[in-house]
Write a protein that holds these residues in place. Structure first.
Motif, PDB file in Angstrom:
ATOM      1  N   GLN A  88       0.836  -1.199   0.000  1.00  0.00           N
ATOM      2  CA  GLN A  88       0.000   0.000   0.000  1.00  0.00           C
ATOM      3  C   GLN A  88       0.875   1.255   0.000  1.00  0.00           C
ATOM      4  OE1 GLN A  88      -2.905   0.174   3.164  1.00  0.00           O
ATOM      5  NE2 GLN A  88      -3.211   2.371   2.942  1.00  0.00           N
ATOM      6  N   SER A  91       2.598   1.597  -3.415  1.00  0.00           N
ATOM      7  CA  SER A  91       1.645   2.074  -4.407  1.00  0.00           C
ATOM      8  C   SER A  91       1.428   3.578  -4.277  1.00  0.00           C
ATOM      9  CB  SER A  91       0.313   1.339  -4.247  1.00  0.00           C
ATOM     10  OG  SER A  91      -0.639   1.809  -5.179  1.00  0.00           O
ATOM     11  N   ASP A  95       2.273   6.364  -7.123  1.00  0.00           N
ATOM     12  CA  ASP A  95       1.234   7.274  -7.614  1.00  0.00           C
ATOM     13  C   ASP A  95       1.626   8.735  -7.431  1.00  0.00           C
ATOM     14  OD1 ASP A  95      -0.382   5.193  -8.389  1.00  0.00           O
ATOM     15  OD2 ASP A  95      -1.631   5.223  -6.582  1.00  0.00           O
ATOM     16  N   TYR A 116      -5.366  13.126  -6.236  1.00  0.00           N
ATOM     17  CA  TYR A 116      -4.823  11.774  -6.165  1.00  0.00           C
ATOM     18  C   TYR A 116      -5.611  10.881  -7.118  1.00  0.00           C
ATOM     19  CZ  TYR A 116      -2.731   7.617  -4.061  1.00  0.00           C
ATOM     20  OH  TYR A 116      -2.018   6.465  -3.853  1.00  0.00           O
ATOM     21  N   PRO A 117      -4.949   9.965  -7.819  1.00  0.00           N
ATOM     22  CA  PRO A 117      -5.634   9.133  -8.827  1.00  0.00           C
ATOM     23  C   PRO A 117      -6.871   8.398  -8.316  1.00  0.00           C
ATOM     24  CG  PRO A 117      -3.261   8.865  -9.025  1.00  0.00           C
ATOM     25  CD  PRO A 117      -3.499   9.698  -7.798  1.00  0.00           C
ATOM     26  N   ALA A 118      -6.824   7.947  -7.064  1.00  0.00           N
ATOM     27  CA  ALA A 118      -7.952   7.174  -6.531  1.00  0.00           C
ATOM     28  C   ALA A 118      -9.058   8.054  -5.956  1.00  0.00           C
ATOM     29  CB  ALA A 118      -7.459   6.211  -5.455  1.00  0.00           C
ATOM     30  N   ALA A 125      -5.045  11.076   0.854  1.00  0.00           N
ATOM     31  CA  ALA A 125      -4.627   9.685   0.670  1.00  0.00           C
ATOM     32  C   ALA A 125      -3.535   9.321   1.668  1.00  0.00           C
ATOM     33  CB  ALA A 125      -4.130   9.471  -0.759  1.00  0.00           C
TER      34      ALA A 125
END
Length: 308
Positions: A88, A91, A95, A116-118, A125
């Motif tokens: 995690q 990742s 990112d 943030y991408p998510a 994040a």
């Protein structure tokens, strides 16, 4: 709806350790009810993250990413080296490095506020990571390098995963030569930077305060030598010239052969392909450099827990 007063915000902050803006938002979401706001902060992971924020985070990972003529590098810190092996966490580092590259972001605060991408922001994040992983983490710094033509290459030392490790380096080569020539050269130069840790590209670029300190040391040594003033002055000048040569990338001896100055290595590579290659610059991040780490006495900790 209850008025969100400064006193309420302070009370919630004192009880949870969460940030002021997070407390204000929690109170607004819960009609000024402090107890409900505490639960709201806990469900968001914000209270837990705040309690961990005081811990020293000097481990973690340096992440790198490149895209032809551009490259980005970030440092994300954690409390222990174990987190660097966490998927995690890795990742997140990957990112965030890509976010920095896409936005040409060199400021950690700006990067934290970026999308943030998510979903949400980078900072949000990161806060979630702190809550779920259970360690304090921080986005420490970011760097971008670019050239008009040529390549920016990257290297990581002690890699924990592709593109992230303990030491990260970006090297910028400007040239019309092809990537098939520039990429291998850039990789070797980046490996040299990781190992030799140059302080500047050229001797004249070295920090003036650093040179002044070195000169003061050299003058003291020369004075203690008992040599005549003119000889002592030459000793000082010679010492400073040596310091500049050993700490500037272009004049350092290439670690791959131990005898050729880096400037000559770059020039020879350009001559071989019939194109000028210019080493425009480099950036080197070493994980945790400059962070004062807490020294722990393991035996004392065990004794304290055992009540000895």
């Amino acid at each position: 709806m209850a008025e969100i007063t400064a006193a309420l915000v302070k009370e919630l902050r004192d009880r949870t350790g969460a940030g002021m803006m997070d407390c204000k938002r929690a109170l607004a979401e819960n009609g000024g009810d402090v107890e409900a706001s505490i639960d709201w902060l806990r469900t968001k992971g914000l209270a837990a993250a705040a309690k961990k924020a005081g811990r020293v985070a000097a481990e973690g990972l340096v992440g790198v990413a490149t895209d032809g003529t551009r490259g980005a590098m970030v440092e994300v810190n954690s409390e222990t080296d174990f987190v660097a092996k966490n998927e995690q966490f890795q990742s997140f580092v990957r990112d965030v490095t890509n976010v920095a590259l896409a936005g040409n972001i060199t400021d950690a605060d700006v990067l934290g506020a970026a999308a943030y991408p998510a979903g949400g922001t980078v900072t949000e994040a990161l806060t979630q990571n702190i809550a779920t992983i259970g360690e304090n983490q921080s986005l420490r710094r970011s760097a971008i390098m670019s050239v008009k033509s040529g390549v920016v290459t990257a290297y990581v030392h002690n890699a924990a995963a592709p593109g992230m490790g303990k030491i990260g380096v970006l090297v910028a080569l400007e040239s019309t030569a092809g990537a098939d020539v520039l990429e291998p050269l850039g990789k070797q130069l980046a490996m040299h930077v990781a190992a030799a840790n140059p302080l500047a590209l050229n001797g004249d670029d070295l920090d003036a305060d650093l040179i002044a300190r070195e000169r003061a040391i050299a003058e003291e040594k020369a004075a203690q030598s008992g040599k005549p003033a003119d000889i002592a002055a030459k000793m000082v000048d010679g010492g400073i010239a040596k310091f500049r040569k050993e700490n500037a990338l272009l004049s350092q001896l290439f670690v791959m052969d131990g005898k050729t100055p880096v400037a000559e290595v770059v020039a020879a590579a350009g001559k071989d392909v019939g194109a000028t290659i210019t080493l425009k610059g480099f950036t080197r991040f070493q994980l945790g450099e400059g962070i004062e780490k807490e020294e722990s006495d393991f035996a004392a900790e065990v004794a304290a827990v055992a009540g000895v």
